[in-house]
Design a protein around this motif. Structure first.
Motif, PDB file in Angstrom:
ATOM      1  N   ARG A 393      55.800  -3.191  25.204  1.00  0.00           N
ATOM      2  CA  ARG A 393      55.421  -4.075  26.468  1.00  0.00           C
ATOM      3  C   ARG A 393      53.890  -3.592  26.960  1.00  0.00           C
ATOM      4  O   ARG A 393      53.332  -4.669  27.476  1.00  0.00           O
ATOM      5  CB  ARG A 393      56.583  -4.156  27.358  1.00  0.00           C
ATOM      6  N   SER A 394      54.121  -2.387  27.229  1.00  0.00           N
ATOM      7  CA  SER A 394      52.640  -1.907  27.870  1.00  0.00           C
ATOM      8  C   SER A 394      51.601  -2.319  26.808  1.00  0.00           C
ATOM      9  O   SER A 394      50.464  -2.743  27.355  1.00  0.00           O
ATOM     10  CB  SER A 394      52.684  -0.292  27.680  1.00  0.00           C
ATOM     11  N   LEU A 395      51.628  -2.269  25.490  1.00  0.00           N
ATOM     12  CA  LEU A 395      50.547  -2.616  24.692  1.00  0.00           C
ATOM     13  C   LEU A 395      50.235  -4.130  24.635  1.00  0.00           C
ATOM     14  O   LEU A 395      49.102  -4.585  24.619  1.00  0.00           O
ATOM     15  CB  LEU A 395      50.920  -2.276  23.151  1.00  0.00           C
ATOM     16  N   MET A 396      51.264  -5.124  24.586  1.00  0.00           N
ATOM     17  CA  MET A 396      51.265  -6.436  24.774  1.00  0.00           C
ATOM     18  C   MET A 396      50.248  -6.950  26.057  1.00  0.00           C
ATOM     19  O   MET A 396      49.569  -7.599  25.986  1.00  0.00           O
ATOM     20  CB  MET A 396      52.682  -6.919  24.636  1.00  0.00           C
ATOM     21  N   LYS A 397      50.682  -6.045  26.995  1.00  0.00           N
ATOM     22  CA  LYS A 397      50.068  -6.382  28.510  1.00  0.00           C
ATOM     23  C   LYS A 397      48.596  -6.068  28.370  1.00  0.00           C
ATOM     24  O   LYS A 397      47.587  -6.836  28.821  1.00  0.00           O
ATOM     25  CB  LYS A 397      50.731  -5.437  29.670  1.00  0.00           C
ATOM     26  N   ARG A 398      47.935  -4.811  27.578  1.00  0.00           N
ATOM     27  CA  ARG A 398      46.805  -4.594  27.564  1.00  0.00           C
ATOM     28  C   ARG A 398      46.195  -5.659  26.666  1.00  0.00           C
ATOM     29  O   ARG A 398      45.146  -6.142  26.778  1.00  0.00           O
ATOM     30  CB  ARG A 398      46.738  -3.186  26.585  1.00  0.00           C
ATOM     31  N   VAL A 399      46.786  -6.003  25.618  1.00  0.00           N
ATOM     32  CA  VAL A 399      46.119  -7.123  24.619  1.00  0.00           C
ATOM     33  C   VAL A 399      46.198  -8.573  25.415  1.00  0.00           C
ATOM     34  O   VAL A 399      44.913  -9.076  25.291  1.00  0.00           O
ATOM     35  CB  VAL A 399      47.094  -7.439  23.447  1.00  0.00           C
ATOM     36  N   SER A 464      39.015   9.682  16.846  1.00  0.00           N
ATOM     37  CA  SER A 464      38.914   8.270  16.796  1.00  0.00           C
ATOM     38  C   SER A 464      40.083   7.488  16.407  1.00  0.00           C
ATOM     39  O   SER A 464      40.787   8.095  15.583  1.00  0.00           O
ATOM     40  CB  SER A 464      37.652   7.648  16.434  1.00  0.00           C
ATOM     41  N   GLU A 465      40.288   6.418  16.899  1.00  0.00           N
ATOM     42  CA  GLU A 465      41.540   5.611  16.378  1.00  0.00           C
ATOM     43  C   GLU A 465      41.428   5.339  14.785  1.00  0.00           C
ATOM     44  O   GLU A 465      42.451   5.442  14.373  1.00  0.00           O
ATOM     45  CB  GLU A 465      41.456   4.077  17.332  1.00  0.00           C
ATOM     46  N   VAL A 528      38.911  -2.837  28.276  1.00  0.00           N
ATOM     47  CA  VAL A 528      40.386  -2.600  28.740  1.00  0.00           C
ATOM     48  C   VAL A 528      40.686  -1.225  28.227  1.00  0.00           C
ATOM     49  O   VAL A 528      41.596  -0.421  29.002  1.00  0.00           O
ATOM     50  CB  VAL A 528      41.426  -3.708  27.811  1.00  0.00           C
ATOM     51  N   ASP A 529      40.219  -0.870  26.995  1.00  0.00           N
ATOM     52  CA  ASP A 529      40.318   0.650  26.869  1.00  0.00           C
ATOM     53  C   ASP A 529      39.865   1.565  27.567  1.00  0.00           C
ATOM     54  O   ASP A 529      40.187   2.768  28.004  1.00  0.00           O
ATOM     55  CB  ASP A 529      39.755   1.002  25.302  1.00  0.00           C
ATOM     56  N   ALA A 530      38.512   1.057  28.371  1.00  0.00           N
ATOM     57  CA  ALA A 530      37.739   2.079  29.317  1.00  0.00           C
ATOM     58  C   ALA A 530      38.728   2.188  30.410  1.00  0.00           C
ATOM     59  O   ALA A 530      38.669   3.208  31.032  1.00  0.00           O
ATOM     60  CB  ALA A 530      36.491   1.345  29.382  1.00  0.00           C
ATOM     61  N   MET A 531      39.363   1.131  30.897  1.00  0.00           N
ATOM     62  CA  MET A 531      39.976   0.970  32.125  1.00  0.00           C
ATOM     63  C   MET A 531      41.352   1.731  32.216  1.00  0.00           C
ATOM     64  O   MET A 531      41.867   2.123  33.385  1.00  0.00           O
ATOM     65  CB  MET A 531      40.437  -0.434  32.538  1.00  0.00           C
ATOM     66  N   VAL A 532      41.750   2.064  30.932  1.00  0.00           N
ATOM     67  CA  VAL A 532      43.049   2.811  30.810  1.00  0.00           C
ATOM     68  C   VAL A 532      42.653   4.459  30.798  1.00  0.00           C
ATOM     69  O   VAL A 532      43.338   5.268  30.680  1.00  0.00           O
ATOM     70  CB  VAL A 532      43.918   2.696  29.797  1.00  0.00           C
ATOM     71  N   GLN A 533      41.347   4.596  30.870  1.00  0.00           N
ATOM     72  CA  GLN A 533      40.893   6.117  30.719  1.00  0.00           C
ATOM     73  C   GLN A 533      41.382   6.950  32.221  1.00  0.00           C
ATOM     74  O   GLN A 533      41.500   6.097  33.105  1.00  0.00           O
ATOM     75  CB  GLN A 533      39.289   6.049  30.471  1.00  0.00           C
ATOM     76  N   PRO A 534      41.412   8.292  31.954  1.00  0.00           N
ATOM     77  CA  PRO A 534      41.646   9.082  33.296  1.00  0.00           C
ATOM     78  C   PRO A 534      40.436   8.457  34.336  1.00  0.00           C
ATOM     79  O   PRO A 534      39.254   8.187  33.982  1.00  0.00           O
ATOM     80  CB  PRO A 534      41.487  10.250  32.848  1.00  0.00           C
ATOM     81  N   GLU A 535      40.586   8.591  35.521  1.00  0.00           N
ATOM     82  CA  GLU A 535      39.823   7.898  36.540  1.00  0.00           C
ATOM     83  C   GLU A 535      38.634   8.716  36.651  1.00  0.00           C
ATOM     84  O   GLU A 535      37.262   7.876  36.938  1.00  0.00           O
ATOM     85  CB  GLU A 535      40.428   8.236  38.078  1.00  0.00           C
ATOM     86  N   ALA A 541      32.769   4.996  31.093  1.00  0.00           N
ATOM     87  CA  ALA A 541      33.328   4.433  29.916  1.00  0.00           C
ATOM     88  C   ALA A 541      33.096   2.869  30.124  1.00  0.00           C
ATOM     89  O   ALA A 541      32.423   2.167  29.210  1.00  0.00           O
ATOM     90  CB  ALA A 541      34.763   4.587  29.583  1.00  0.00           C
ATOM     91  N   LEU A 542      33.115   2.245  31.320  1.00  0.00           N
ATOM     92  CA  LEU A 542      32.838   0.771  31.636  1.00  0.00           C
ATOM     93  C   LEU A 542      31.260   0.675  31.452  1.00  0.00           C
ATOM     94  O   LEU A 542      30.847  -0.304  30.934  1.00  0.00           O
ATOM     95  CB  LEU A 542      33.288   0.501  32.847  1.00  0.00           C
ATOM     96  N   GLU A 543      30.509   1.511  31.910  1.00  0.00           N
ATOM     97  CA  GLU A 543      29.153   1.299  31.882  1.00  0.00           C
ATOM     98  C   GLU A 543      28.779   1.652  30.285  1.00  0.00           C
ATOM     99  O   GLU A 543      27.824   0.864  30.109  1.00  0.00           O
ATOM    100  CB  GLU A 543      28.276   2.578  32.641  1.00  0.00           C
ATOM    101  N   LEU A 544      29.279   2.618  29.774  1.00  0.00           N
ATOM    102  CA  LEU A 544      28.735   2.869  28.386  1.00  0.00           C
ATOM    103  C   LEU A 544      29.073   1.497  27.490  1.00  0.00           C
ATOM    104  O   LEU A 544      28.400   0.853  26.749  1.00  0.00           O
ATOM    105  CB  LEU A 544      29.628   3.970  27.761  1.00  0.00           C
ATOM    106  N   ALA A 545      30.347   0.883  27.863  1.00  0.00           N
ATOM    107  CA  ALA A 545      30.547  -0.397  26.887  1.00  0.00           C
ATOM    108  C   ALA A 545      29.853  -1.443  27.373  1.00  0.00           C
ATOM    109  O   ALA A 545      29.138  -2.345  26.571  1.00  0.00           O
ATOM    110  CB  ALA A 545      32.079  -0.622  27.355  1.00  0.00           C
TER     111      ALA A 545
END
Length: 633
Positions: A393-399, A464-465, A528-535, A541-545
């Motif tokens: 469910r968590s993954l589906m919310k991220r997607v 990496s993934e 979205v991957d950047a937003m789940v990074q540690p604070e 991460a957002l600026e890099l993307a």
């Protein structure tokens, strides 16, 4: 004529015949601190044998008896990749196991003749070795001294392992050999697997690992016992594919927790790469296709939606309302996508491209087809456990959130449903992996975590993934999604858009609509991957993307912030310029929350278009009767 005897008389005397019991010793093939491997001739049977024996004589009669019991039990383990023991015996209290030399030459002898085998051949050899090793480990037996000389290979490249349970620890006279702990056996099995990884390195690199011929000595030099790193170099006899490199490097990772702990896990990754490299429909892709037949692609995430769409009385509903319902359930969305495009393919209309608009799909398949699609879905959670369903469910919310962000970032004129569906398809492999192979998905996430810091590497990166997927499955997640897309009949353009932009490569100019859609969805997924990074790392991460995609997509940090929090941007626009300004903010009617809760899907009709039907209002919680359908008018 008399010169011949004279010449014979002056020749050097023959070397004295060395014997071990009745056996004539021909050559010492392996000598390590733990074991010996001799090539001998048995005059009684007139055949050559291989004798494997411990390096040191058992310290007592009890130790010898224990060695015999354990070795005899190991010899009874029957597997095609384990050499058959033809004789067990002893000579002057020296125990041995005898194998038929006709089984093949040792891998060390093969490398003298063929010093640079192809990577695909190497993977096949090590896979066979791991097959036998896994079977032995599961039977409770270990090798403890895996070397190149203990691996036999015949003319057809069949691999057999010799020396199982030969290198036992029998030095202590007072040791109770009947109470050997399971943890010690498990540790020895893990060392066998690590030696198999070192053997893979040796075969791929074409030179001894850390300049040591004895693989067991390499273990003492490697971290964490020693200070050496074992990673596959770039100067190899043949180019090493990235997936195979990731598998080899994981097998000898400096962090023990990152390595393969079971031969079966190592084997699965290697076999997955082999089948993908051979372009065969085997490995994880074949297993996934089998699971699709039994469990479907995804389970229905909303029982309420299934009840509504499976009921009667929907004939008067607008296609926009029905498409919104479909998009609220990922499993139903994918099922409708599959059905419609399979129907197009069978009718010969597939040349017109893939259908990626839910309103048109609903209109094409009809209400009966939609209800049949609902009935075909597996109920939640399918074969998943409660914990696995929570992760799903968590993954589906991220997607889902990535799809909404992609809609907010899309250039003007692009269909929001197409954007959302492409973003969903870019995550198809991840969703399928979590549903059908949740344990592998968990293993991949663990490999992506940064290892423990050390003085030499205070900030070590995680895998990496893609590298983690290679190390676990032998193929990447895009390959899983692409295989299913081909099976569903999706065209080449959609399969191209499904592949995310590589996070390690620069983003190139988007010269075609498919490239623009692909990069927009890739950008949303990276956000979205950047937003789940540690604070502490989230902002960076957002600026890099954003920097990666800004020039190609013509977006800046302000547009990205508006896409991430459209409700905030809408309120600011209303406060500054009035209500009309809010409509200029793309998809500002979507609410994206920081805790990844699933927001409602963007309606297929514009904000100033027709009012929502009673069905849609009830689905949004505005109707007081959630379990009854409105009457037909």
């Amino acid at each position: 004529m008399s010169s011949t005897p004279a010449t014979t008389a002056t020749a050097a005397p023959a070397a004295p015949l060395r014997r071990f019991g009745r056996f004539e010793l021909r050559a010492l093939l392996s000598k390590t601190p733990r074991s010996l491997l001799w090539l001998v001739f048995d005059p009684r049977n007139g055949q050559e044998l291989l004798l494997s024996m411990p390096r040191e004589k058992p310290a007592s009669a009890e130790a010898l008896a224990q060695w015999k019991r354990t070795a005899d039990a190991g010899a009874r383990v029957n597997h095609p990749n384990l050499a058959h023991v033809v004789e067990q015996g002893e000579v002057e209290l020296w125990p041995y196991l005898a194998y038929d030399r006709a089984l093949g030459e040792t891998l060390e002898e093969r490398l003298r003749r063929q010093p640079a085998p192809l990577p695909l051949d190497v993977a096949a050899w090590v896979s066979q070795l791991l097959e036998g090793l896994a079977y032995a480990h599961e039977a409770g037996h270990v090798h403890r001294d895996l070397q190149l000389a203990h691996v036999l290979i015949n003319a057809t490249d069949q691999i057999r392992l010799v020396g199982l349970e030969v290198a036992q620890d029998l030095t202590g006279t007072a040791q109770d050999f009947n109470t050997q702990s399971r943890s010690a056996v498990r540790e020895a099995a893990e060392q066998d697997v690590l030696c198999a990884g070192l053997l893979l390195h040796r075969l791929l690199s074409g030179k001894p690992v850390l300049d040591q011929a004895d693989l067991r000595q390499v273990l003492d030099l490697m971290q964490p016992q020693g200070r050496e790193l074992v990673r596959l170099g770039w100067e190899t006899p043949h180019p090493i594919p990235e997936a195979l490199r990731a598998i080899a490097n994981r097998s000898t990772d400096r962090q023990a927790r990152q390595r393969y702990h079971q031969a079966r896990t190592f084997l699965r990754a290697l076999d997955g790469w082999r089948t993908a490299a051979e372009q065969d429909e085997g490995g994880p892709i074949a297993l996934l296709m089998d699971k699709l037949q039994r469990f479907g692609h995804l389970p229905a995430s909303s029982a309420r939606l299934s009840r509504i769409l499976g009921a009667a009385g929907l004939e008067g509903q607008h296609a926009a309302a029905l498409s919104s319902l479909v998009l609220d359930d990922m499993a139903l969305t994918l099922e409708l996508l599959r059905r419609v495009n399979n129907a197009l393919k069978q009718s010969g209309a597939a040349n017109s491209g893939t259908m990626l608009n839910m309103q048109r799909a609903v209109a094409m398949i009809g209400l009966n087809g939609l209800q049949a699609a609902v009935r075909s879905l597996k109920p939640w959670p399918g074969p998943m456990s409660e914990l696995q369903a929570t992760v799903m469910r968590s993954l589906m919310k991220r997607v889902h959130r990535a799809g909404l962000i992609a809609q907010n970032l899309r250039p003007a004129g692009y269909d929001p449903e197409v954007i959302y569906l492409v973003c969903l398809l870019q995550n198809l492999g991840r969703l399928l992996l979590q549903y059908h192979f949740p344990d592998d998905a968990q293993q991949i996430r663990q490999l992506m975590l940064p290892p423990e810091p050390t003085e030499e590497a205070p900030h070590p990166p995680g895998m990496s993934e893609q590298a983690a997927a290679y190390a676990v499955l032998g193929c990447d997640l895009d390959a899983l999604g692409s295989a299913v897309a081909r099976y569903w009949g999706l065209d080449a353009d959609v399969q191209h858009m499904m592949h995310r932009a590589s996070p390690d490569a620069p983003v190139r100019h988007a010269g075609h609509d498919t490239d623009i859609i692909r990069l927009t969805c890739s950008f949303a997924n990276e956000l979205v991957d950047a937003m789940v990074q540690p604070e502490g790392r989230r902002k960076q991460a957002l600026e890099l993307a954003t920097r990666r995609y800004a020039r190609v997509l013509g977006l800046g940090l302000r547009e990205v912030m508006e896409a991430l929090k459209p409700e905030t941007a809408r309120k600011e626009a209303v406060a500054s310029h009035g209500p009309e300004a809010a409509r200029e903010i793309g998809s500002a009617n979507l609410t994206l929350t920081a805790n990844l809760d699933i927001p409602p899907i963007v309606p297929s009709v514009p904000p100033d278009g027709p009012q929502a039907s009673a069905l849609r209002r009830r689905l949004a919680g505005e109707d007081a009767a959630p379990d009854t359908l409105p009457e037909q008018r």
